[in-house]
Scaffold this motif. Structure first.
Motif, mmCIF file in Angstrom:
data_model
loop_
_atom_site.group_PDB
_atom_site.id
_atom_site.type_symbol
_atom_site.label_atom_id
_atom_site.label_comp_id
_atom_site.label_asym_id
_atom_site.label_seq_id
_atom_site.Cartn_x
_atom_site.Cartn_y
_atom_site.Cartn_z
ATOM 1 N N ARG A 189 0.976 -1.273 0.070
ATOM 2 C CA ARG A 189 -0.117 -0.145 -0.026
ATOM 3 C C ARG A 189 0.935 1.304 0.096
ATOM 4 O O ARG A 189 0.281 2.501 -0.305
ATOM 5 C CB ARG A 189 -0.834 0.003 1.261
ATOM 6 C CG ARG A 189 -1.963 -1.234 1.313
ATOM 7 C CD ARG A 189 -2.786 -1.082 2.353
ATOM 8 N NE ARG A 189 -3.470 -2.367 2.524
ATOM 9 C CZ ARG A 189 -4.230 -2.391 3.686
ATOM 10 N NH1 ARG A 189 -4.301 -1.679 4.451
ATOM 11 N NH2 ARG A 189 -4.930 -3.645 3.936
ATOM 12 N N ASN A 190 2.023 1.088 0.467
ATOM 13 C CA ASN A 190 2.974 2.131 0.549
ATOM 14 C C ASN A 190 3.784 2.247 -0.668
ATOM 15 O O ASN A 190 4.823 1.568 -0.976
ATOM 16 C CB ASN A 190 3.807 2.009 1.561
ATOM 17 C CG ASN A 190 5.081 3.292 1.772
ATOM 18 O OD1 ASN A 190 4.700 4.248 1.202
ATOM 19 N ND2 ASN A 190 5.951 3.035 2.543
ATOM 20 N N GLY A 215 -0.903 -0.193 -8.052
ATOM 21 C CA GLY A 215 0.168 0.220 -8.281
ATOM 22 C C GLY A 215 1.079 -0.784 -8.513
ATOM 23 O O GLY A 215 1.014 -1.908 -9.187
ATOM 24 N N LEU A 216 2.461 -0.507 -8.515
ATOM 25 C CA LEU A 216 3.546 -1.607 -8.703
ATOM 26 C C LEU A 216 3.462 -2.733 -7.729
ATOM 27 O O LEU A 216 3.606 -2.378 -6.533
ATOM 28 C CB LEU A 216 4.803 -1.025 -8.979
ATOM 29 C CG LEU A 216 5.981 -1.612 -9.740
ATOM 30 C CD1 LEU A 216 5.557 -1.653 -11.359
ATOM 31 C CD2 LEU A 216 7.332 -1.400 -9.576
ATOM 32 N N CYS A 217 3.424 -4.067 -8.299
ATOM 33 C CA CYS A 217 3.269 -5.130 -7.392
ATOM 34 C C CYS A 217 4.124 -6.362 -7.862
ATOM 35 O O CYS A 217 4.892 -6.203 -8.742
ATOM 36 C CB CYS A 217 1.893 -5.711 -7.430
ATOM 37 S SG CYS A 217 0.410 -4.362 -6.944
ATOM 38 N N ALA A 250 -0.701 1.763 6.108
ATOM 39 C CA ALA A 250 0.435 0.571 6.053
ATOM 40 C C ALA A 250 -0.134 -0.776 5.674
ATOM 41 O O ALA A 250 -1.316 -0.958 5.995
ATOM 42 C CB ALA A 250 1.527 0.622 6.937
ATOM 43 N N GLY A 251 0.538 -1.662 5.167
ATOM 44 C CA GLY A 251 0.297 -2.996 5.042
ATOM 45 C C GLY A 251 0.290 -3.340 3.501
ATOM 46 O O GLY A 251 1.088 -2.705 2.621
ATOM 47 N N ALA A 252 -0.308 -4.299 3.128
ATOM 48 C CA ALA A 252 -0.293 -5.086 1.978
ATOM 49 C C ALA A 252 -1.509 -5.660 1.537
ATOM 50 O O ALA A 252 -2.369 -5.999 2.218
ATOM 51 C CB ALA A 252 0.809 -5.849 1.944
ATOM 52 N N TYR A 296 3.735 7.378 0.714
ATOM 53 C CA TYR A 296 2.740 7.748 -0.129
ATOM 54 C C TYR A 296 1.444 8.084 0.128
ATOM 55 O O TYR A 296 0.643 7.491 0.953
ATOM 56 C CB TYR A 296 2.544 6.221 -0.834
ATOM 57 C CG TYR A 296 1.715 6.070 -1.968
ATOM 58 C CD1 TYR A 296 2.034 6.824 -3.169
ATOM 59 C CD2 TYR A 296 0.632 5.232 -1.912
ATOM 60 C CE1 TYR A 296 1.166 6.862 -4.545
ATOM 61 C CE2 TYR A 296 -0.306 5.216 -3.154
ATOM 62 C CZ TYR A 296 0.285 5.934 -4.396
ATOM 63 O OH TYR A 296 -0.791 5.875 -5.591
ATOM 64 N N LYS A 297 1.189 9.548 0.063
ATOM 65 C CA LYS A 297 -0.074 10.214 0.726
ATOM 66 C C LYS A 297 -1.580 9.443 0.017
ATOM 67 O O LYS A 297 -2.191 9.633 1.037
ATOM 68 C CB LYS A 297 0.147 11.848 0.358
ATOM 69 C CG LYS A 297 1.561 12.276 1.083
ATOM 70 C CD LYS A 297 1.510 11.909 2.510
ATOM 71 C CE LYS A 297 2.915 12.572 3.293
ATOM 72 N NZ LYS A 297 3.166 12.266 4.322
ATOM 73 N N PRO A 298 -1.520 9.369 -0.958
ATOM 74 C CA PRO A 298 -2.889 8.765 -1.630
ATOM 75 C C PRO A 298 -3.317 7.448 -0.655
ATOM 76 O O PRO A 298 -4.354 7.301 -0.710
ATOM 77 C CB PRO A 298 -2.642 8.166 -2.956
ATOM 78 C CG PRO A 298 -1.563 9.188 -3.296
ATOM 79 C CD PRO A 298 -0.523 9.066 -2.150
ATOM 80 N N SER A 299 -2.278 6.699 -0.219
ATOM 81 C CA SER A 299 -2.509 5.641 0.876
ATOM 82 C C SER A 299 -2.689 6.046 2.368
ATOM 83 O O SER A 299 -1.654 6.335 2.759
ATOM 84 C CB SER A 299 -1.751 4.287 0.349
ATOM 85 O OG SER A 299 -2.227 3.182 1.347
#
Length: 297
Positions: free
Chosen positions: A77-78, A203-205, A261-263, A255-258
């Motif tokens: 998420r970050n 996002g990029l994963c 934290a976490g995944a 990463y302000k849009p999120s």
């Protein structure tokens, strides 16, 4: 009385016996019919009394040898480390950070102006970004996969034919110390180089293909082309399967849009495009999550 019954009944043959017309023949026919009827009565009654209720259960679970081991896509998420802003010299530049976010991550309705594009180009060519770019390529060994010469940093620019703009999203997620996916284990194999490399709606994963990513006999290039056979190395049980150790980066969140934290994790079929917007398993910091997969037909 017998003659009256034979004359009045509608049963075939009895009227001939009552009128003494070929009585021996019709008597034999009637007796044979009664015997056959009695045989079928006894046979069907016996079958009915011996019959029991039979319940058949048909499972929808397929054998492990008939399936492909699924892929696992994990997304942080970050999408931008706070230390990434620091490393490229933009920690205290909110306006430039906003332009970077809009251009490389969130997008915006209005196209960038010439002045804004010039600003972004200056950021990309800055020594800080170029150094970070070189370190990323060398650490991830991406230049080997892309069949490019090893890049080098000359103090102001990264000597590479690859464009830094194509890798900003990769560099920002995490690599090096405490990379997002710390380690992955599959049966008795391990992999410590599971870097995010696939774009999704979140996002990029990183899409992990256990049959490929834990095969040490394959080169980086071969892993992109390897055809996975059904049932290869698939073993059931709690101690088998794939185990991932993730760094949630709770104290390096840039990463302000999120908001948190976490995944997020999603299990997909081999070759399918992962969609993090549906069927996602949320992984929270400080937790241990088990995911059970049941193959069905």
């Amino acid at each position: 009385m017998w003659a009256s019954f034979c004359g009045d009944t509608s049963l075939h043959g009895y009227q001939y016996v009552g009128r003494n017309e070929r009585r021996p023949i019709w008597t034999l026919v009637i007796l044979a019919s009664l015997g056959l009827a009695l045989y079928f009565l006894i046979s069907n009654t016996t079958d009915y009394m011996d019959s029991t209720t039979i319940t058949t259960l048909k499972s929808s679970t397929s054998k492990l040898t008939n399936i492909y081991y699924p892929s696992v896509t994990v997304c942080s998420r970050n999408q931008i480390r706070e230390t990434f802003w620091t490393s490229i010299g933009l920690k205290d530049s909110p306006l430039k950070k906003k332009k970077m976010l809009q251009n490389f991550f969130t997008g915006r309705a209005k196209a960038m102006s010439d002045e804004e594009n010039k600003t972004l180009k200056g950021i990309m060519m800055s020594p800080e970004v170029q150094k970070e770019f070189c370190e990323y390529l060398i650490h991830t060994r991406l230049y080997i996969k892309l069949q490019q010469p090893k890049p080098s940093y000359n103090g102001s620019a990264c000597n590479s034919s690859m464009e830094v703009e194509d890798f900003i999203n990769h560099m920002s997620v995490q690599y090096g110390k405490g990379q997002f996916i710390l380690a992955g284990f599959f049966n008795e194999s391990s992999n410590y180089e599971l870097y995010p490399d696939i774009g999704t709606d979140m996002g990029l994963c990183k899409t992990i293909r256990p049959m490929v990513d834990f095969n040490d006999l394959l080169s980086l290039k071969q892993k992109d082309e390897f055809l996975i056979p059904k049932g290869a190395d698939v073993i059931s049980g709690q101690t088998n399967g794939i185990t991932l150790h993730l760094d949630s980066e709770a104290y390096d969140h840039g990463y302000k849009p999120s908001a948190g934290a976490g995944a997020s994790l999603v299990v997909v079929q081999q070759g399918d495009q992962p969609l993090l917007g549906s069927g996602t398993i949320k992984l929270m910091p400080g937790t241990d999550t088990d995911v059970t997969i049941v193959p069905t037909v």
